[in-house]
Design a protein around this motif. Sequence first.
Motif, PDB file in Angstrom:
ATOM      1  N   LEU A 101      16.175 105.231  21.977  1.00  8.44           N
ATOM      2  CA  LEU A 101      16.298 105.426  23.428  1.00  8.44           C
ATOM      3  C   LEU A 101      15.367 104.473  24.181  1.00  8.44           C
ATOM      4  O   LEU A 101      15.717 103.914  25.223  1.00  8.44           O
ATOM      5  CB  LEU A 101      15.982 106.882  23.793  1.00  8.44           C
ATOM      6  CG  LEU A 101      16.245 107.253  25.251  1.00  8.44           C
ATOM      7  CD1 LEU A 101      17.720 107.082  25.603  1.00  8.44           C
ATOM      8  CD2 LEU A 101      15.822 108.675  25.565  1.00  8.44           C
ATOM      9  N   ARG A 102      14.159 104.260  23.624  1.00  7.18           N
ATOM     10  CA  ARG A 102      13.211 103.336  24.251  1.00  7.18           C
ATOM     11  C   ARG A 102      13.799 101.929  24.330  1.00  7.18           C
ATOM     12  O   ARG A 102      13.730 101.259  25.356  1.00  7.18           O
ATOM     13  CB  ARG A 102      11.916 103.315  23.434  1.00  7.18           C
ATOM     14  CG  ARG A 102      10.839 102.445  24.043  1.00  7.18           C
ATOM     15  CD  ARG A 102       9.645 102.385  23.136  1.00  7.18           C
ATOM     16  NE  ARG A 102       9.985 101.884  21.814  1.00  7.18           N
ATOM     17  CZ  ARG A 102       9.341 102.174  20.686  1.00  7.18           C
ATOM     18  NH1 ARG A 102       8.305 102.971  20.719  1.00  7.18           N
ATOM     19  NH2 ARG A 102       9.718 101.675  19.538  1.00  7.18           N
ATOM     20  N   GLY A 103      14.450 101.517  23.222  1.00  3.02           N
ATOM     21  CA  GLY A 103      15.089 100.192  23.180  1.00  3.02           C
ATOM     22  C   GLY A 103      16.168 100.082  24.250  1.00  3.02           C
ATOM     23  O   GLY A 103      16.204  99.100  25.015  1.00  3.02           O
ATOM     24  N   ILE A 104      17.014 101.105  24.340  1.00  2.28           N
ATOM     25  CA  ILE A 104      18.114 101.075  25.324  1.00  2.28           C
ATOM     26  C   ILE A 104      17.522 101.036  26.741  1.00  2.28           C
ATOM     27  O   ILE A 104      17.954 100.279  27.602  1.00  2.28           O
ATOM     28  CB  ILE A 104      19.039 102.313  25.166  1.00  2.28           C
ATOM     29  CG1 ILE A 104      19.686 102.288  23.782  1.00  2.28           C
ATOM     30  CG2 ILE A 104      20.098 102.361  26.260  1.00  2.28           C
ATOM     31  CD1 ILE A 104      20.506 103.527  23.447  1.00  2.28           C
ATOM     32  N   PHE A 105      16.483 101.861  26.953  1.00  9.43           N
ATOM     33  CA  PHE A 105      15.842 101.959  28.268  1.00  9.43           C
ATOM     34  C   PHE A 105      15.261 100.603  28.691  1.00  9.43           C
ATOM     35  O   PHE A 105      15.499 100.121  29.800  1.00  9.43           O
ATOM     36  CB  PHE A 105      14.741 103.025  28.184  1.00  9.43           C
ATOM     37  CG  PHE A 105      13.922 103.196  29.438  1.00  9.43           C
ATOM     38  CD1 PHE A 105      14.457 103.794  30.563  1.00  9.43           C
ATOM     39  CD2 PHE A 105      12.591 102.778  29.477  1.00  9.43           C
ATOM     40  CE1 PHE A 105      13.693 103.964  31.706  1.00  9.43           C
ATOM     41  CE2 PHE A 105      11.823 102.937  30.622  1.00  9.43           C
ATOM     42  CZ  PHE A 105      12.380 103.541  31.739  1.00  9.43           C
ATOM     43  N   LEU A 106      14.514  99.960  27.774  1.00 13.17           N
ATOM     44  CA  LEU A 106      13.888  98.667  28.096  1.00 13.17           C
ATOM     45  C   LEU A 106      14.947  97.584  28.320  1.00 13.17           C
ATOM     46  O   LEU A 106      14.830  96.755  29.228  1.00 13.17           O
ATOM     47  CB  LEU A 106      12.909  98.255  27.003  1.00 13.17           C
ATOM     48  CG  LEU A 106      11.646  99.116  26.925  1.00 13.17           C
ATOM     49  CD1 LEU A 106      10.747  98.662  25.792  1.00 13.17           C
ATOM     50  CD2 LEU A 106      10.875  99.082  28.253  1.00 13.17           C
ATOM     51  N   LEU A 107      15.999  97.627  27.496  1.00 11.68           N
ATOM     52  CA  LEU A 107      17.083  96.655  27.626  1.00 11.68           C
ATOM     53  C   LEU A 107      17.764  96.813  28.992  1.00 11.68           C
ATOM     54  O   LEU A 107      18.038  95.839  29.697  1.00 11.68           O
ATOM     55  CB  LEU A 107      18.102  96.893  26.501  1.00 11.68           C
ATOM     56  CG  LEU A 107      18.916  95.689  26.083  1.00 11.68           C
ATOM     57  CD1 LEU A 107      18.013  94.728  25.315  1.00 11.68           C
ATOM     58  CD2 LEU A 107      20.093  96.111  25.199  1.00 11.68           C
ATOM     59  N   PHE A 108      17.983  98.074  29.361  1.00 14.04           N
ATOM     60  CA  PHE A 108      18.642  98.363  30.631  1.00 14.04           C
ATOM     61  C   PHE A 108      17.772  97.883  31.805  1.00 14.04           C
ATOM     62  O   PHE A 108      18.257  97.243  32.739  1.00 14.04           O
ATOM     63  CB  PHE A 108      18.892  99.878  30.745  1.00 14.04           C
ATOM     64  CG  PHE A 108      19.698 100.258  31.957  1.00 14.04           C
ATOM     65  CD1 PHE A 108      21.072 100.122  31.959  1.00 14.04           C
ATOM     66  CD2 PHE A 108      19.063 100.724  33.107  1.00 14.04           C
ATOM     67  CE1 PHE A 108      21.822 100.451  33.084  1.00 14.04           C
ATOM     68  CE2 PHE A 108      19.799 101.046  34.233  1.00 14.04           C
ATOM     69  CZ  PHE A 108      21.186 100.916  34.221  1.00 14.04           C
ATOM     70  N   LEU A 109      16.448  98.151  31.699  1.00 14.11           N
ATOM     71  CA  LEU A 109      15.523  97.718  32.759  1.00 14.11           C
ATOM     72  C   LEU A 109      15.529  96.192  32.887  1.00 14.11           C
ATOM     73  O   LEU A 109      15.612  95.644  33.998  1.00 14.11           O
ATOM     74  CB  LEU A 109      14.106  98.171  32.422  1.00 14.11           C
ATOM     75  CG  LEU A 109      13.621  99.495  32.974  1.00 14.11           C
ATOM     76  CD1 LEU A 109      12.128  99.630  32.750  1.00 14.11           C
ATOM     77  CD2 LEU A 109      13.920  99.633  34.450  1.00 14.11           C
ATOM     78  N   ALA A 110      15.468  95.510  31.715  1.00 16.60           N
ATOM     79  CA  ALA A 110      15.440  94.039  31.713  1.00 16.60           C
ATOM     80  C   ALA A 110      16.731  93.505  32.326  1.00 16.60           C
ATOM     81  O   ALA A 110      16.713  92.589  33.159  1.00 16.60           O
ATOM     82  CB  ALA A 110      15.264  93.534  30.282  1.00 16.60           C
ATOM     83  N   PHE A 111      17.837  94.098  31.941  1.00 13.96           N
ATOM     84  CA  PHE A 111      19.153  93.698  32.427  1.00 13.96           C
ATOM     85  C   PHE A 111      19.206  93.847  33.954  1.00 13.96           C
ATOM     86  O   PHE A 111      19.652  92.970  34.684  1.00 13.96           O
ATOM     87  CB  PHE A 111      20.174  94.625  31.746  1.00 13.96           C
ATOM     88  CG  PHE A 111      21.602  94.274  31.996  1.00 13.96           C
ATOM     89  CD1 PHE A 111      22.101  93.028  31.648  1.00 13.96           C
ATOM     90  CD2 PHE A 111      22.474  95.212  32.558  1.00 13.96           C
ATOM     91  CE1 PHE A 111      23.434  92.720  31.865  1.00 13.96           C
ATOM     92  CE2 PHE A 111      23.803  94.905  32.779  1.00 13.96           C
ATOM     93  CZ  PHE A 111      24.283  93.650  32.437  1.00 13.96           C
ATOM     94  N   VAL A 123      16.630  93.935  36.099  1.00 12.74           N
ATOM     95  CA  VAL A 123      15.737  92.983  36.771  1.00 12.74           C
ATOM     96  C   VAL A 123      16.364  91.581  36.785  1.00 12.74           C
ATOM     97  O   VAL A 123      16.356  90.891  37.814  1.00 12.74           O
ATOM     98  CB  VAL A 123      14.346  92.971  36.086  1.00 12.74           C
ATOM     99  CG1 VAL A 123      13.458  91.879  36.644  1.00 12.74           C
ATOM    100  CG2 VAL A 123      13.671  94.329  36.256  1.00 12.74           C
ATOM    101  N   VAL A 124      16.953  91.171  35.652  1.00 12.48           N
ATOM    102  CA  VAL A 124      17.585  89.846  35.586  1.00 12.48           C
ATOM    103  C   VAL A 124      18.721  89.769  36.619  1.00 12.48           C
ATOM    104  O   VAL A 124      18.810  88.808  37.398  1.00 12.48           O
ATOM    105  CB  VAL A 124      18.127  89.569  34.155  1.00 12.48           C
ATOM    106  CG1 VAL A 124      19.031  88.344  34.140  1.00 12.48           C
ATOM    107  CG2 VAL A 124      16.975  89.384  33.185  1.00 12.48           C
ATOM    108  N   LEU A 125      19.558  90.814  36.657  1.00 16.02           N
ATOM    109  CA  LEU A 125      20.677  90.820  37.624  1.00 16.02           C
ATOM    110  C   LEU A 125      20.158  90.741  39.054  1.00 16.02           C
ATOM    111  O   LEU A 125      20.721  90.051  39.911  1.00 16.02           O
ATOM    112  CB  LEU A 125      21.510  92.092  37.462  1.00 16.02           C
ATOM    113  CG  LEU A 125      22.505  92.129  36.307  1.00 16.02           C
ATOM    114  CD1 LEU A 125      23.254  93.447  36.296  1.00 16.02           C
ATOM    115  CD2 LEU A 125      23.515  90.985  36.415  1.00 16.02           C
ATOM    116  N   MET A 126      19.041  91.449  39.303  1.00 10.88           N
ATOM    117  CA  MET A 126      18.479  91.485  40.657  1.00 10.88           C
ATOM    118  C   MET A 126      18.032  90.078  41.089  1.00 10.88           C
ATOM    119  O   MET A 126      18.372  89.621  42.180  1.00 10.88           O
ATOM    120  CB  MET A 126      17.283  92.431  40.655  1.00 10.88           C
ATOM    121  CG  MET A 126      17.137  93.227  41.902  1.00 10.88           C
ATOM    122  SD  MET A 126      15.896  94.478  41.631  1.00 10.88           S
ATOM    123  CE  MET A 126      14.514  93.674  42.346  1.00 10.88           C
TER     124      MET A 126
END
Length: 363
Positions: free
Chosen positions: A343-353, A355-358
């Motif tokens: 879940l931590r991996g998915i959470f960090l990936l989602f956050l990174a995704f 921020v990059v999109l933003m």
Amino acid sequence: MAHKFKDWLEVRIGLNDLIRTQLTEYRVPKNINILYTLGFIALAGYIIQVVSGIFLLIYYIPHPEYAFKSVQNIMNRVPYGWLFRQIHVVGSNLLIAAVILHMLTTFLMGNYKKPRELTWIGGGLMLLITLAFGLSGYLLPWSQLSYWATTVTTSAPTAFPYLGDFVTKLLRGSDNVSGITLSRFFALHVAILPPLFLALMVLHIFLIRRIGISATPFGVTDEEKRPLTQYIKKTHPDGYPFYPDFFRKEMLMVMAYFTVMFAIITFLSTLFLPEEANTPADPFETPAHIRPEWYFLAPYQMLKLVPNKFLGISLQIILIGVFLLWPFLDTYKEKNLWKRPVLRGIFLLFLAFWVVLMFWGRY
Ligand code: HEM
């Protein structure tokens, strides 16, 4: 005088008992951390918006002919009008940031888990309403920025066959963003959203008090029983009194919130009011760069990247559904996200995704 008034209230509502049970004898977990102050900051941020908003409402005129002029009047002629407008504009962005941070940290600590599903769903709805406050308020100054950003955001639903056109028309009241849209967004901003938000906030705070605030999962094992089969109020007999101990910390954080706000107003006064915000709306002149507000940039960029708009919006609606119903989907006992590698991996990936999109959307 104050004593007399206190005695008067004591006889009528049992003030001392109320203070004792709700403030001084109400205890928060002994390992409570600074992340727990974010909810209070959001509450304070909301109050700041209401007070500054009422001030602006006295001078603002919700009509396409006068809206821009009335806002310029607030900025240039009304005593301290500029300050109240800046507080409202900067405050709206900080409030959204605070609510998002509060949500992320609640997620991080797993505090959405049984029995707090309703607290989470109510909070999620409050986040959506806060974003709707942002969207509707953005149009009100009737500047080039607000007009064209609203044109972009309100055109998003059209990707949906049948229903999409209806939703866009419902929001705009006409084919393009017009005076009718301004009336609708004004009604949303000052009359429809506030009572909805208030009702959810009362429910949120009621649930937190009724269920009892959860202990943090960091450092110690949380002894809260799972699976839970009956109502048990979580109390913290060995914790700190909410008032004055924790309340003092919350007020300190509210001061920090004010410090950031006034630093932006003083040193970065054009951060949320760039050049296009000082030009009146012109429906016939499309500015070179149109972008929505920062909090809509990631979904906006995502829609731009997915070739099929219908697919893009459907994906976003599914994501919102998953977000709201997450406590029912995640029944794992461990609360601490750092102890859950997947879940931590998915959470960090989602956050990174996100921020990059933003940033991609921004530049
Ligand atoms: C303006 C909006 C909001 C306000 C004013 C607010 C206020 C609060 C306050 C004062 C607390 C108690 C202290 C704390 O944990 O910070 C709290 C807890 C909580 N909030 Fe919010 N909140 C808001 C939005 C949200 C959102 C968007 C979510 C999640 C989607 C959320 C989920 C929760 C949960 C699950 C708790 C319980 C924490 C626990 O018992 O440990 N809230 N909120």
